[in-house]
Write an enzyme that holds these catalytic residues in place. Structure first.
Site, PDB file in Angstrom:
ATOM      1  NE  ARG A  15      32.959  59.305  81.192  1.00 59.30           N
ATOM      2  CZ  ARG A  15      32.745  58.377  80.277  1.00 59.30           C
ATOM      3  NH1 ARG A  15      33.758  57.779  79.670  1.00 59.30           N
ATOM      4  NH2 ARG A  15      31.519  58.024  79.958  1.00 59.30           N
ATOM      5  CB  THR A  81      17.354  57.742  82.904  1.00 64.48           C
ATOM      6  OG1 THR A  81      17.390  56.413  83.462  1.00 64.48           O
ATOM      7  CG2 THR A  81      18.731  58.059  82.335  1.00 64.48           C
ATOM      8  N   GLY A 104      20.153  64.122  74.949  1.00 63.40           N
ATOM      9  CA  GLY A 104      20.833  65.268  74.329  1.00 63.40           C
ATOM     10  C   GLY A 104      22.256  64.998  73.905  1.00 63.40           C
ATOM     11  CB  ALA A 363      39.088  97.056  44.331  1.00 60.82           C
TER      12      ALA A 363
HETATM   13  C1  UD1 Z   1      21.603  54.652  80.225  1.00 57.31           C
HETATM   14  C2  UD1 Z   1      20.673  53.447  80.409  1.00 57.31           C
HETATM   15  C3  UD1 Z   1      21.370  52.187  79.858  1.00 57.31           C
HETATM   16  C4  UD1 Z   1      21.752  52.415  78.409  1.00 57.31           C
HETATM   17  C5  UD1 Z   1      22.601  53.651  78.268  1.00 57.31           C
HETATM   18  C6  UD1 Z   1      22.831  53.979  76.813  1.00 57.31           C
HETATM   19  C7  UD1 Z   1      19.385  53.884  82.438  1.00 57.31           C
HETATM   20  C8  UD1 Z   1      19.231  53.541  83.885  1.00 57.31           C
HETATM   21  N1  UD1 Z   1      20.390  53.271  81.818  1.00 57.31           N
HETATM   22  O1  UD1 Z   1      22.715  54.422  81.061  1.00 57.31           O
HETATM   23  O2  UD1 Z   1      20.498  51.080  79.972  1.00 57.31           O
HETATM   24  O3  UD1 Z   1      22.432  51.287  77.918  1.00 57.31           O
HETATM   25  O4  UD1 Z   1      21.940  54.801  78.859  1.00 57.31           O
HETATM   26  O5  UD1 Z   1      23.745  55.023  76.708  1.00 57.31           O
HETATM   27  O6  UD1 Z   1      18.586  54.611  81.895  1.00 57.31           O
HETATM   28  N2  UD1 Z   1      20.319  62.172  82.549  1.00 57.31           N
HETATM   29  C9  UD1 Z   1      19.599  63.219  83.072  1.00 57.31           C
HETATM   30  N3  UD1 Z   1      19.304  63.210  84.418  1.00 57.31           N
HETATM   31  C10 UD1 Z   1      19.668  62.201  85.221  1.00 57.31           C
HETATM   32  C11 UD1 Z   1      20.412  61.136  84.670  1.00 57.31           C
HETATM   33  C12 UD1 Z   1      20.721  61.133  83.336  1.00 57.31           C
HETATM   34  O7  UD1 Z   1      19.242  64.149  82.357  1.00 57.31           O
HETATM   35  O8  UD1 Z   1      19.339  62.269  86.403  1.00 57.31           O
HETATM   36  C13 UD1 Z   1      20.658  62.168  81.115  1.00 57.31           C
HETATM   37  C14 UD1 Z   1      22.146  62.284  80.887  1.00 57.31           C
HETATM   38  O9  UD1 Z   1      22.525  63.644  80.724  1.00 57.31           O
HETATM   39  C15 UD1 Z   1      22.336  61.492  79.617  1.00 57.31           C
HETATM   40  C16 UD1 Z   1      21.217  60.456  79.655  1.00 57.31           C
HETATM   41  O10 UD1 Z   1      20.256  60.950  80.562  1.00 57.31           O
HETATM   42  O11 UD1 Z   1      22.129  62.274  78.469  1.00 57.31           O
HETATM   43  C17 UD1 Z   1      21.707  59.082  80.048  1.00 57.31           C
HETATM   44  O12 UD1 Z   1      22.219  59.114  81.361  1.00 57.31           O
HETATM   45  P1  UD1 Z   1      23.504  58.313  81.783  1.00 57.31           P
HETATM   46  O13 UD1 Z   1      23.765  58.555  83.210  1.00 57.31           O
HETATM   47  O14 UD1 Z   1      24.595  58.554  80.815  1.00 57.31           O
HETATM   48  O15 UD1 Z   1      22.984  56.816  81.631  1.00 57.31           O
HETATM   49  P2  UD1 Z   1      23.854  55.524  81.411  1.00 57.31           P
HETATM   50  O16 UD1 Z   1      24.457  55.129  82.687  1.00 57.31           O
HETATM   51  O17 UD1 Z   1      24.725  55.710  80.242  1.00 57.31           O
END
Ligand code: UD1
Ligand code: CA
Length: 450
Positions: A15, A81, A104, A363
């Protein structure tokens, strides 16, 4: 108990509509991921692992340029995650103690909050999650509590109506014993609505094994994540407002606070005065009592106490301004040391140079430091006086108490106390100016008649 830090930074950041990895977009003058590292410093991490994926090479370079002691782990596919945390396992295989997981793209988690999480861990909980009361819980994971104990976390996609009504939400920050965390992560499956390995599932797994989990709450503002350019712009504003407030509280005068821009690591001493429209890029320290005048731009430099910089000055990386020195308007200083009380007041470039104490650069002085291929140094002694419009063709030195005549092109070293004159000798032609003008005017008048 030693703590290690894992910062997740593998996500695509779709996004952002960017060719640049999300965590490299700048906030407070530094790539966004550096804010999570700075927050993690509160727990004095033994080792820090950055999990990269999308744009991994660029993120790795930015990370190691900043701190070669960082360990970068690759998550080639973003499967969730929990999968991302598992990517950090090898980097911590030889390390005992706790692991804290930060994101991050979530820059504002407070040091004090992480310290409170560490206290909850020390009090005996196996897993500590950071939660917050959400004004609009939207798509956050919900924390299902039973008293002080956290029973499980339900992702929005998988939640029923009753669970969706819960407003205590998951920030994503997790603290647990490292070996236990990797063990729990291994047990996570992906049979959920998103088909992802959810880190949040470790809570239910831990409870099933008779372990204890809790959540502590922080202010929602700390959990703000950046997903779009609009959110990045809003985060910048939040960061700048907080940085200005911290400076004011620490005894810095900001004449027009809303016009001064700070970086994550800007350090301003007590009684520093900052006039309007000043930009501090990364790596600036200004000592007590210095004054930064309007419209100056400072980067990776050090300004000594009592010095005055600007208006309209540019301090580039490696500028070291001595106590009580003066850097005036339209002066650029790069990789150069200005001695105590030295003056460089107008229209001057000083690069790759040393300027002695109380020296005065007139200067239009230019250190000609670049021959098109190599950079060369200029050494100027204490109390030297460099006449206006002197070109110092480096490598070259001007001794203590020496002078250069204005307009000189200095290509040879000037001994101590000597006066160097390196310009064409002046000759005066009596009456020539007047005769020349008369001739030109006559020519013009003749052309008009034609
Ligand atoms: C996650 C949490 C959610 C929480 C929210 C807060 C999980 C399953 N859910 O959801 O409970 O309320 O954050 O913002 O953990 N990332 C990786 N590799 C991956 C997936 C994600 O490095 O395979 C990193 C992303 O770059 C990001 C962070 O982990 O910085 C969170 O991932 P994102 O997919 O945004 O999780 P949410 O769906 O927001
Ligand atoms: Ca997110």
């Amino acid at each position: 108990m030693p703590t290690n830090l894992i910062v997740l930074a593998a996500g695509a950041g779709t996004r952002m509509q960017s060719d640049r990895p999300k965590v490299l977009h700048e906030l407070g003058g530094v790539p966004m991921f550096r804010h999570a590292l700075a927050a993690g410093e509160a727990l004095e991490p033994d080792r820090t692992v950055l999990v990269v994926g999308h744009g991994g090479d660029a993120v790795r370079k930015a990370a190691l340029d900043f701190d070669p002691a960082l360990v970068v782990a690759e998550q080639t596919e973003q499967l969730g995650t929990a999968h991302a945390v598992a990517a950090g396992r090898d980097a911590l295989a030889d390390r005992g103690g706790d692991v804290i997981v930060l994101y991050g793209d979530t820059p504002f988690v407070a040091a004090e909050t992480l310290t409170r999480m560490a206290k909850a861990r020390a009090s005996g909980y196996d897993v500590v999650i950071l939660g917050f009361e959400a004004a609009d819980p939207a798509r956050y994971g919900r924390l299902i509590m039973s008293g002080d104990r956290l029973e499980r976390i339900v992702e929005f996609k998988d939640a029923d109506d009753e669970e969706r009504a819960v407003t205590f939400c998951n920030s994503g920050v997790v603290l647990a014993d490292g070996a236990l965390l990797f063990d729990l992560v291994d047990a996570v499956e992906n049979n959920n609505a998103a088909g992802e390995y959810y880190l949040t599932d470790i809570v239910e797994i831990a409870n099933a094994r008779g372990l204890s989990c809790t959540a502590i709450a922080c202010d929602e503002a700390e959990t703000l994540g950046i997903n779009t350019r609009t959110e990045l712009a809003a985060a910048e504003q939040i960061f700048q407002t907080a940085a200005r407030d911290r400076a004011l509280e620490a005894g810095v005068t900001l004449v027009a606070p809303e016009t001064v821009h700070f970086a994550l690591d800007t350090l301003l001493g007590r009684d520093v005065i900052v006039e309007p429209n000043v930009v501090f890029a990364e790596g600036v320290t200004v000592e007590s009592g210095a004054r930064i005048r309007a419209f100056s731009h400072l980067e990776a430099c050090h300004v000594g106490g009592g010095a005055v910089v600007g208006p309209y000055a540019r301090l580039r990386p490696g500028a070291e301004i001595g106590n009580d020195a003066r850097v005036g308007n339209f002066v650029e200083i790069k990789n150069a040391l200005l001695g105590e009380g030295a003056k460089v007041n107008h229209l001057t470039y000083v690069g790759d140079a040393t300027v002695g104490a109380a020296a005065n650069l007139g200067a239009g002085t230019v250190t000609c430091n670049y021959d098109g291929v190599f950079k060369h140094r200029t050494e100027i002694g204490a109390r030297a006086f460099i006449g206006s419009n002197t070109m110092l063709v480096a490598p070259v030195s001007v001794g203590d108490d020496a002078m250069t005549a204005s307009g000189s092109v200095i290509t040879e070293d000037v001994p101590e106390a000597a006066m160097a004159v390196a310009r064409a000798k002046q000759t005066n032609k009596p009456g020539l100016a007047k005769r020349l003008m008369e001739r030109l005017r006559a020519t013009k008048a003749a052309r008009k008649k034609d």
